[in-house]
Design a protein around this motif. Structure first.
Motif, PDB file in Angstrom:
ATOM      1  N   TYR A 126       0.835  -1.208   0.000  1.00 17.51           N
ATOM      2  CA  TYR A 126       0.000   0.000   0.000  1.00 17.51           C
ATOM      3  C   TYR A 126       0.870   1.259   0.000  1.00 17.51           C
ATOM      4  CZ  TYR A 126      -3.658   3.327   1.124  1.00 17.51           C
ATOM      5  OH  TYR A 126      -4.510   4.393   1.083  1.00 17.51           O
ATOM      6  N   GLU A 170      -8.727  -0.529  -5.700  1.00 11.73           N
ATOM      7  CA  GLU A 170      -7.335  -0.623  -5.282  1.00 11.73           C
ATOM      8  C   GLU A 170      -7.098  -1.736  -4.268  1.00 11.73           C
ATOM      9  OE1 GLU A 170      -7.030   2.745  -1.803  1.00 11.73           O
ATOM     10  OE2 GLU A 170      -7.010   3.457  -3.873  1.00 11.73           O
ATOM     11  N   THR A 171      -8.028  -1.946  -3.331  1.00 13.52           N
ATOM     12  CA  THR A 171      -7.837  -2.971  -2.300  1.00 13.52           C
ATOM     13  C   THR A 171      -7.746  -4.362  -2.916  1.00 13.52           C
ATOM     14  OG1 THR A 171      -9.069  -1.620  -0.725  1.00 13.52           O
ATOM     15  CG2 THR A 171      -8.729  -3.938  -0.148  1.00 13.52           C
ATOM     16  N   TYR A 172      -8.682  -4.677  -3.812  1.00 18.48           N
ATOM     17  CA  TYR A 172      -8.672  -5.988  -4.464  1.00 18.48           C
ATOM     18  C   TYR A 172      -7.419  -6.157  -5.321  1.00 18.48           C
ATOM     19  CZ  TYR A 172      -9.810  -9.714  -7.734  1.00 18.48           C
ATOM     20  OH  TYR A 172      -9.757 -10.852  -8.504  1.00 18.48           O
ATOM     21  N   LYS A 228      -4.307  -6.620  -3.217  1.00 22.08           N
ATOM     22  CA  LYS A 228      -4.327  -7.952  -2.590  1.00 22.08           C
ATOM     23  C   LYS A 228      -3.956  -9.028  -3.609  1.00 22.08           C
ATOM     24  CE  LYS A 228      -5.102 -10.467   1.067  1.00 22.08           C
ATOM     25  NZ  LYS A 228      -4.254 -10.335   2.266  1.00 22.08           N
TER      26      LYS A 228
END
Length: 350
Positions: A2, A26-28, A31
């Motif tokens: 991040y 962005e999170t997916y 990850k």
């Protein structure tokens, strides 16, 4: 991951299509990228090629957005591993250093060397021929296991280094984040040889530009021959015959954007010519809508920031006197007077 992602979001690059698409989830995406790295499924996606024209024309091969995040994440780790190993007088691509600190250090070196060695002191200026394009990737990879003990990280870095095969048989792409720290790791062998083996007291390096001050002309000839032999035999590099020179300390040295003497630093002649050409074109470019007034002011103040580190008072004053549409505000920043700009543009058209 991040932290590296947030670093890529600085500047204009966040508005590119790839960056916008990545940021939509962005999170997916982060990850998924992290999982690929952990599982060993990550593969480099290739390069985007484009040209830059300042300070000279060069081809840049930049990684795709996902790969850029990975490289910055790796770079953040490698900084902690390698930076404390570099000599203090290495200035390129290192946090809190850069061209201006390098120039001031060379200025200090010349002053001290003149005091210690007298007027007989000589300067050696070394430039590597096509440095980034001639780095031997196998030699670079051989330096990494001495400091990197994680086999997975080592394999990942080697995978990124080997991706340059699709561009050329030798060299590192200028657009890679890994290339810049890789070049410092590569040239650190020269730094250590010069400081530890040759015992050179006055030595500074910015990327492939090296400045050395020694006692006499004979010493300069001897040192230059030894460094030439070292970089060719150990690093498979060649010195640029046109730019590698030795000369008396009284001549000063033309490097990292300045003509540097022990007593002062002047702007290089090509820097003066470039800003004069830009200033001459600005009225026409603004009137035609090719650049905005704000962008023109940014260009002027960026140059002024560079010029302020040298002895540039007389040249700056002449630049303002010859171009009436430019003035200084209360904060000493360059501004453009719109009314005088129109007059200047009319005069140029006539």
């Amino acid at each position: 991951m991040y932290k590296a992602y947030r670093q890529t979001q600085k500047g204009k690059s966040k508005y590119r299509p790839e960056a916008i698409e990545f940021a939509r989830d962005e999170t997916y995406n982060l990850k998924q990228l992290q999982s690929e790295l952990i599982n060993g499924d990550y593969r480099f996606s290739g390069y985007c090629e484009f040209k830059v024209y300042e300070p000279k024309e060069r081809i840049i091969n930049a990684p795709r957005y996902r790969d850029k995040i990975v490289q910055i994440a790796i770079l953040n780790i490698l900084k902690d591993v390698f930076y404390h190993c570099f000599i203090s007088d290495s200035y390129a691509c290192i946090d809190n250093k850069g061209t201006h600190k390098c120039a001031k250090r060379i200025n200090q070196m010349l002053r001290k060397a003149r005091w210690e060695y007298g007027e007989n002191a000589w300067i050696i200026k070394i430039d590597i021929k096509k440095f980034f394009y001639t780095i031997d990737r196998d030699i670079l990879k051989s330096f990494l296991p001495k400091k990197i003990k994680s086999e997975r990280l080592l394999n990942l870095i080697c995978h990124i280094i080997d991706s340059a095969k699709e561009i050329d048989a030798l060299g590192m792409p200028l657009g890679n984040a890994i290339s810049h720290i890789g070049s410092n790791i590569y040239m650190d062998k020269t730094d250590q040889y010069c400081k530890r083996k040759l015992r050179l007291k006055y030595y500074a390096r910015y990327a492939d530009d090296i400045t050395i001050v020694v006692e006499t002309k004979d010493k300069a000839t001897e040192v230059l021959a030894k460094i030439d032999s070292f970089v060719e035999n150990k690093l498979k590099l060649k010195l640029n015959a046109k730019k590698t020179k030795k000369f008396p300390i009284s001549q000063g040295v033309n490097t990292v954007g300045y003509k540097i003497y022990g007593t002062h630093m002047l702007l290089r002649n090509d820097s003066k010519k470039k800003i004069k050409r830009k200033v001459k074109k600005m009225p026409r470019l603004i009137s035609e809508g090719k650049i905005t007034k704000r962008k023109a002011e940014q260009i002027l103040n960026s140059w002024r920031g560079h010029a302020s580190h040298g002895n540039s008072y007389n040249f700056t004053r002449k630049l303002l006197r010859d171009n009436k549409y430019i003035y200084k505000d209360k904060k000493d920043a360059f501004k453009i007077n719109t009314k005088k700009l129109e007059v200047s543009n009319d005069n140029q058209n006539k």
